[in-house]
Design an enzyme around this catalytic site. Sequence first.
Site, PDB file in Angstrom:
ATOM      1  N   VAL A 146     -12.086 -52.567 -48.309  1.00 33.88           N
ATOM      2  CA  VAL A 146     -11.065 -51.832 -48.751  1.00 33.88           C
ATOM      3  C   VAL A 146     -11.280 -50.449 -49.261  1.00 33.88           C
ATOM      4  O   VAL A 146     -12.222 -50.340 -49.933  1.00 33.88           O
ATOM      5  CB  VAL A 146     -10.001 -52.647 -49.787  1.00 33.88           C
ATOM      6  N   GLY A 147     -10.890 -49.413 -48.374  1.00 32.49           N
ATOM      7  CA  GLY A 147     -11.233 -48.182 -48.858  1.00 32.49           C
ATOM      8  C   GLY A 147     -10.350 -47.552 -49.835  1.00 32.49           C
ATOM      9  O   GLY A 147      -9.032 -48.105 -50.152  1.00 32.49           O
ATOM     10  N   GLU A 148     -10.336 -46.236 -50.131  1.00 33.21           N
ATOM     11  CA  GLU A 148      -9.257 -45.640 -50.908  1.00 33.21           C
ATOM     12  C   GLU A 148      -7.882 -45.673 -50.370  1.00 33.21           C
ATOM     13  O   GLU A 148      -7.037 -45.745 -50.859  1.00 33.21           O
ATOM     14  CB  GLU A 148      -9.788 -44.123 -51.298  1.00 33.21           C
ATOM     15  N   PHE A 149      -7.916 -45.236 -48.869  1.00 34.78           N
ATOM     16  CA  PHE A 149      -6.762 -45.119 -48.217  1.00 34.78           C
ATOM     17  C   PHE A 149      -6.247 -46.436 -47.445  1.00 34.78           C
ATOM     18  O   PHE A 149      -5.022 -46.521 -47.344  1.00 34.78           O
ATOM     19  CB  PHE A 149      -6.871 -44.110 -47.105  1.00 34.78           C
ATOM     20  N   GLU A 167      -7.030 -50.681 -45.808  1.00 32.97           N
ATOM     21  CA  GLU A 167      -8.030 -51.664 -45.364  1.00 32.97           C
ATOM     22  C   GLU A 167      -8.995 -51.131 -44.392  1.00 32.97           C
ATOM     23  O   GLU A 167      -8.587 -50.203 -43.429  1.00 32.97           O
ATOM     24  CB  GLU A 167      -7.261 -52.983 -44.814  1.00 32.97           C
ATOM     25  N   ASP A 204     -22.115 -38.221 -53.506  1.00 34.49           N
ATOM     26  CA  ASP A 204     -21.844 -39.363 -53.846  1.00 34.49           C
ATOM     27  C   ASP A 204     -22.768 -40.303 -53.173  1.00 34.49           C
ATOM     28  O   ASP A 204     -22.534 -41.424 -52.759  1.00 34.49           O
ATOM     29  CB  ASP A 204     -20.361 -39.860 -53.613  1.00 34.49           C
ATOM     30  N   ILE A 254     -12.672 -56.040 -43.353  1.00 33.76           N
ATOM     31  CA  ILE A 254     -14.074 -56.173 -43.937  1.00 33.76           C
ATOM     32  C   ILE A 254     -14.257 -55.525 -45.233  1.00 33.76           C
ATOM     33  O   ILE A 254     -15.079 -55.491 -45.794  1.00 33.76           O
ATOM     34  CB  ILE A 254     -14.902 -55.686 -42.989  1.00 33.76           C
TER      35      ILE A 254
HETATM   36  P1  AMP Z   1     -15.447 -47.101 -47.659  1.00 34.88           P
HETATM   37  O1  AMP Z   1     -13.877 -46.534 -47.466  1.00 34.88           O
HETATM   38  O2  AMP Z   1     -16.021 -46.176 -46.648  1.00 34.88           O
HETATM   39  O3  AMP Z   1     -15.871 -47.049 -48.822  1.00 34.88           O
HETATM   40  O4  AMP Z   1     -15.498 -48.520 -46.964  1.00 34.88           O
HETATM   41  C1  AMP Z   1     -14.943 -49.596 -47.867  1.00 34.88           C
HETATM   42  C2  AMP Z   1     -15.973 -50.843 -47.235  1.00 34.88           C
HETATM   43  O5  AMP Z   1     -15.627 -51.206 -45.955  1.00 34.88           O
HETATM   44  C3  AMP Z   1     -17.419 -50.593 -47.257  1.00 34.88           C
HETATM   45  O6  AMP Z   1     -17.990 -50.759 -48.515  1.00 34.88           O
HETATM   46  C4  AMP Z   1     -17.997 -51.663 -46.258  1.00 34.88           C
HETATM   47  O7  AMP Z   1     -17.960 -52.829 -46.941  1.00 34.88           O
HETATM   48  C5  AMP Z   1     -16.832 -51.561 -45.306  1.00 34.88           C
HETATM   49  N1  AMP Z   1     -16.968 -50.424 -44.226  1.00 34.88           N
HETATM   50  C6  AMP Z   1     -16.798 -49.383 -44.222  1.00 34.88           C
HETATM   51  N2  AMP Z   1     -17.225 -48.781 -43.208  1.00 34.88           N
HETATM   52  C7  AMP Z   1     -17.864 -49.886 -42.397  1.00 34.88           C
HETATM   53  C8  AMP Z   1     -18.577 -49.738 -40.883  1.00 34.88           C
HETATM   54  N3  AMP Z   1     -18.537 -48.754 -40.416  1.00 34.88           N
HETATM   55  N4  AMP Z   1     -19.132 -50.900 -40.800  1.00 34.88           N
HETATM   56  C9  AMP Z   1     -19.110 -52.029 -41.555  1.00 34.88           C
HETATM   57  N5  AMP Z   1     -18.542 -51.966 -42.772  1.00 34.88           N
HETATM   58  C10 AMP Z   1     -17.809 -51.030 -43.133  1.00 34.88           C
END
Ligand code: AMP
Length: 973
Positions: free
Chosen positions: A618-621, A623, A735, A616
């Site tokens: 992609v974060g820094e570290f 998927e 942030d 859903i």
């Molecule tokens: P983050 O690394 O926290 O910035 O997460 C990257 C993306 O994953 C976010 O922009 C959301 O689209 C999705 N995401 C992260 N955490 C959640 C969650 N608890 N529920 C739904 N989507 C999430």
Amino acid sequence: MEHRRLHLLVFLFVNAIFVSLQSREEVLLDMRSSGGELGWLTLPYENGWEIVQTVVNGSLFYTYSVCNIDAVDQDNWLRTTFIQRRPGATRVSVELRFTVRDCNSFGGASVSCKETFNFFIYETDADVGTNFRKGQFRKVATIAPDEVTRDQVVLVNTETKTVGPLSRKGFYLAFQDMGACVGILSVRVYYKTCPSTVQSLAAFPETVANGLREVEGACVENAMSQSTPRIFCTAEGEWVGPVVHCECFAGYEPVGDLCQECKPGYFKPSVSPELCLVCPDNTRPSAAGATSCECEDGFFRSPSDPPTSPCSAPPSAPRDLIATTLSTDGRLQLSWSSPLVTGDRADLTYSVLCEQCDRASCSPCSEKVHFEPGPADLQDTEVIVCDLDSHLNYTFTVEAHSGVSQYGAARPATSITAALDYTDPPKVTLIHLDDRSPTSLTLSWTLSRRPPAHISHRYELMYRRKDGDGERDVTTYTVLILDKNSVHVNDLTPDTAYLFRVQVLSSQGNPGSYSAEYEFHTSPRAESRVQSPSTMVMGAVAGVAVVLLVVVAVLLLRKRRLRAHRRGGSEDPYFSDQLKPIKTYVDPHMYEDPNIAIQKFVTEIDPNAISKQKVIGVGEFGEVFRGAMKSPARGEVAVAIKTLKPGYSEKQRQDFLSEASIMGQFSHPNIIRLEGVVTKFKHAMIVTEYMENGALDIYLKDRDGEIPTYQLAGMLRGIAAGMKYLSDMNYVHRDLAARNVLVNSDLECKVSDFGLSRVLEDDAEGTYTTRGGKIPIRWTAPEAIAYRKFTSASDVWSFGIVMWEVMAFGERPYWDMSNHEVMKAINEAFRLPAPMDCPSAIYQLMLQCWLHDRSKRPCFTDIVNMLDKLLQSPESLSTIADFDPRVSIRLPSTSGCDGTMFRSVPEWLESIKMSQYNESFARAGVSTMEDVLALRHEDIRNIGVRLPGHMKRIAYSILGLKDECSSLSVFAV
Ligand code: AMP
């Protein structure tokens, strides 16, 4: 034999239907057409046959008759003249037309009256003239009438008799009357022939019909047959057959009864009954009579190609050769695309050559290496190479072959250098005990395959005491990351069993599967050799380590028990209570070993309880997945799973998990809830509650204008409440932005994104400042940008920006202005204008958050209270803030007080970075700045400006232009 005859007859019959030709009659004697006296001999000369002259239809005919019915012993002869026989005519037909009078018609007066006469023949080589001797004649038949003539109506009979075989040069016919009343009206002597003919390109001569006769012929010019052409001539003079056919030579085709040269551009390659063919593709046009067509330049035929085949170009090299390592050991799959030039040939095949290369040179691959299905004659564009060595580099050359590849200028081959490249690292197949002491074990292990020379694997060794440190529910693993496949593990307890597992980490960091667990025992003290001082020191260290482990285990156990107690004894590890009274947030960096912080604040989840379903984000570290987590108390719940991408360093792993150790300290409905982490297994994961509507900025952009103001204000209240909780815990977010707020299906907003490194690394908005830090400029308070003064008050500034983002449905703060322009504007006391339709009270609150003096900004408690008040009296939201550019940031160029108006519409649009609308304005007829100044809101929309941000930018600029510099003021705070 019978059978063959029958076959021949059937054949003849069938052919006769299709091939029979009209016969011809050769007449040797025709009494009626002689036209004059016949000169036939009668005997006796008188009182026998008499010649009678009759005129029928004006033509004069001679007939012979005799009618001596009253006299007995009649013997009257009539003999023809000498009839020459023609060569070949060994049988002749004699057609008689005659009348016979009924004896009864004479009133029964004559007893000797006859109604028949006899027919004789005499064969002779010479005309005997009048020398007539009855004895020389042979009787052919007695001629009896079918009908006798009784009255005036004369009934004519016709009878044909065949006489033969004849062998002499000629013959006489004779008719003997023995007392009948006979008239011979006509005698015709003839034989039939099959006329000369050309059948199936064979010529046959005229042939006398003489029974069924086989006739030989000869092929016409430019035709031939395998044996002499033959045909049958029937007794009726009809051709039947032929039995052997002729065919035109190569270069000739049958046209009627001839063989004609092929026309230019056509060819015929062989003797055949076929017609000439058009020259095939890629050939030069042929001359007349061609037996083949030559290939055009650059095109060829293989020696085995028939001349009828088109010419083809030699194949080019195979393309896109790739080598894929298969999961089965030692196997590579080579696959390629067919050459650009295939020559459209069906005989295109490929062969593969294998060379193994070290740094210096290449040599043919060892015989052990083999190919499936084989190294040559491959029709498919792939092959599997087996039994390769994983530490060698190989060069594979794939060559295309066809019947004409030898004519190509270059060798149609392509090469690739490849080595086995396993995405899955090898497995550890066996762990050996190499040495042991009371406090150490030396182990090494073997791998399922040899790693390639250029690839170095690392190993993750996990071990624990077999008896679990005496605590059944606490398992303390020690994890070591090693560069070679052996280890010396110190600080162990004497005479104790330890369990070891090893996992290979590939160079890309992909972990392989764990080995089986191996048990090794440290030796009892007695077994130990005399301890050196260093071993003693090591022993002491080991002792301390053991004590530490015990302490950690006890701590963990206590923490668990405490949690169970808080939960009223429940065993559910996934509880989510709101911690009260508020405690202070502990920076995980306070712990020397970040793992302790993790253990302290975070629940370890069994990876088997988690399943990933869909990516859903992609974060820094790595998927982020949507997934499910099974918990004994709650059943299956939806969760978000953040993963640590392969190839991480230990530092990255700790940074990744630090977010969990921060999140794990929070418990608030507006802060994303941590379910737990997976740290002790292959892939580290952070598991949080699942937020169905994802990030707030995207959520709002997708619903621009659709969410009522009241609801937007409610969302802001939620975020403010979350931020209040954080600030109460002395946690500064740094942030806060709509992209870091998540929305669930109940439209509850929760603050997320707590990593320690997040502001520095994670956020794409992060920009390096002159002081070196990375800061999301548009969301950050000036003092934080200027001297990194991050406080809850700077979080309040960011909250003001989030308020603006929410009310503007995810619009980007300060639109397309550069970070530099933003900082300059803020320092010059300009602030974002009210979003369209934004309640005045909310905009006022934003402006409060953006007060330069941070001590004057409201705190989150104030903000929550203010928002609560507004929500309790919704009418307070009905006053909409001024949509006035004077309460605005300065847009680039439009605020220049130099009094110069823009010379053209494009120049103006460019100044506000809206040049993309040049054409739309021109199309709408807005060509002068006067036209621009006359535009109303709807006009701008009608021109085609749909994005609210662009719309506002243009509208503000126009208002600014109208006011000109004289009236332009700013909302200074
Ligand atoms: P983050 O690394 O926290 O910035 O997460 C990257 C993306 O994953 C976010 O922009 C959301 O689209 C999705 N995401 C992260 N955490 C959640 C969650 N608890 N529920 C739904 N989507 C999430």
